[in-house]
Write a protein that holds these residues in place. Structure first.
Motif, mmCIF file in Angstrom:
data_model
loop_
_atom_site.group_PDB
_atom_site.id
_atom_site.type_symbol
_atom_site.label_atom_id
_atom_site.label_comp_id
_atom_site.label_asym_id
_atom_site.label_seq_id
_atom_site.Cartn_x
_atom_site.Cartn_y
_atom_site.Cartn_z
ATOM 1 N N GLY A 7 -4.009 -2.155 -9.815
ATOM 2 C CA GLY A 7 -5.170 -1.297 -9.556
ATOM 3 C C GLY A 7 -4.808 0.172 -9.466
ATOM 4 N N GLU A 8 -3.851 0.511 -8.612
ATOM 5 C CA GLU A 8 -3.529 1.915 -8.366
ATOM 6 C C GLU A 8 -2.542 2.489 -9.378
ATOM 7 N N TYR A 24 0.827 -1.209 0.000
ATOM 8 C CA TYR A 24 0.000 0.000 0.000
ATOM 9 C C TYR A 24 0.865 1.264 0.000
ATOM 10 N N PHE A 25 1.984 1.224 0.732
ATOM 11 C CA PHE A 25 2.803 2.427 0.911
ATOM 12 C C PHE A 25 3.913 2.573 -0.133
ATOM 13 N N LEU A 26 4.172 1.521 -0.909
ATOM 14 C CA LEU A 26 5.319 1.559 -1.827
ATOM 15 C C LEU A 26 5.034 2.393 -3.074
ATOM 16 N N ASP A 27 6.084 3.035 -3.582
ATOM 17 C CA ASP A 27 5.971 3.759 -4.852
ATOM 18 C C ASP A 27 6.326 2.774 -5.965
ATOM 19 N N HIS A 28 5.301 2.203 -6.556
ATOM 20 C CA HIS A 28 5.520 1.129 -7.523
ATOM 21 C C HIS A 28 6.087 1.627 -8.863
ATOM 22 N N TYR A 32 -2.879 -9.904 -3.350
ATOM 23 C CA TYR A 32 -2.875 -8.583 -2.681
ATOM 24 C C TYR A 32 -2.024 -7.507 -3.374
ATOM 25 N N PRO A 33 -0.761 -7.775 -3.769
ATOM 26 C CA PRO A 33 0.044 -6.681 -4.354
ATOM 27 C C PRO A 33 -0.566 -6.114 -5.634
ATOM 28 N N LEU A 34 -1.386 -6.924 -6.339
ATOM 29 C CA LEU A 34 -1.999 -6.449 -7.589
ATOM 30 C C LEU A 34 -2.984 -5.308 -7.328
#
Ligand SMILES: [Zn+2]
Ligand SMILES: [Zn+2]
Length: 269
Positions: A164-165, A120-124, A157-159
């Motif tokens: 998604g984001e 959730y917090f990572l800058d992908h 979850y990571p998807l």
């Protein structure tokens, strides 16, 4: 159709929950949910959210949920649950918590891998999603091999964030073999998986995991499957459960698991 199950939800005993435990239970009763689980977050490891206080969550749940289970027994079957994150980062703590608390139902999840914050917090945009997913599925396998929980949460979850984001395209084919290993380890350890419907309320707009992955779990011999909304407030409780049940049917399931004292029983769908 009345909503029959919701086996994954959070109240304000979780650092990110919004409604009280009793408000959540009342909403479940209002919706006609027959089997309802409160599964507040207990995230272990160095990178767990700094806002959470494990002891407050664990002790609060132990004081409130068995009491609510009794008080609402004629209206809903309330499961005293927990969502145990990153158990393999701190297995001794995880095992102590399971020993000391009489949970009905334990969800195992991985919200962050070693050395990284929650997805959730990572800058992908700055990270390599393939490398990160390699690590994620390795840790998911390690968690499945540990296996001291009842169902593995939101396998994709990571998807929720990467796809998604951030809109990054991911071909899951790369982890097909890894997922088979994860499913085999879960089945060997008597654990199941869940269909988590929260993705339908988010940009991902998919179940976690999708029916095709649930079907593969079934092909490998998987029998234990639960469905949960992952609601963090009364408004989201029960959302997407019908879609989750439809996906379970599509994957070949004709029954869904519910739990009491860590033992599954099955309800026809
Ligand atoms: Zn979770
Ligand atoms: Zn959750």
């Amino acid at each position: 159709m009345a909503v029959l199950f919701d086996l994954h939800s959070h109240c304000d005993l979780s650092f990110d929950g919004k409604s009280s435990a009793e408000e959540m239970v009342r909403r479940a009763v209002e919706l006609g949910v027959m089997y309802y689980a409160l599964t507040d977050h207990v995230d272990l490891g160095d990178h767990a959210d700094p806002d959470q206080d494990i002891e407050t969550t664990v002790n609060g749940a132990r004081e409130q949920i068995p009491e609510l289970r009794k008080r609402y027994a004629d209206k809903v079957t309330l499961l005293y649950g927990v969502e145990l994150g990153q158990a393999v980062h701190e297995p001794e703590t995880a095992e102590r918590l399971l020993r000391e608390n009489g949970y009905d139902f334990v969800i195992g999840s991985v919200h962050n891998v070693r050395g990284y914050d929650d997805f959730y917090f990572l800058d992908h945009n700055k990270l390599d999603p393939i490398k990160l997913l390699d690590i994620y599925f390795d840790e998911l396998l390690e968690t499945a091999e540990w296996g001291k929980f009842d169902v593995m949460a939101h396998i994709t979850y990571p998807l929720r964030y990467i796809v998604g984001e951030y809109g990054i395209k991911i071909d899951m084919q790369r982890w097909k073999g890894r997922l088979d290993e994860i499913f085999r380890a879960l089945i060997r350890n008597g654990c199941g998986i869940e269909i988590n419907t929260s993705g339908l309320r988010q940009k991902l707009n998919r179940l976690m995991p999708e029916a095709s992955m649930v079907k593969r779990y079934r092909e490998l011999g998987g029998e234990i499957l639960t469905v949960g909304s992952d609601a963090h407030c009364t408004d989201d409780l029960g959302k997407g459960i019908e879609e989750g049940i439809a996906a379970a049917r599509e994957a070949g399931f004709d029954r869904i698991a519910v739990f009491k004292n860590r033992k599954p029983t099955f309800v026809e769908i």
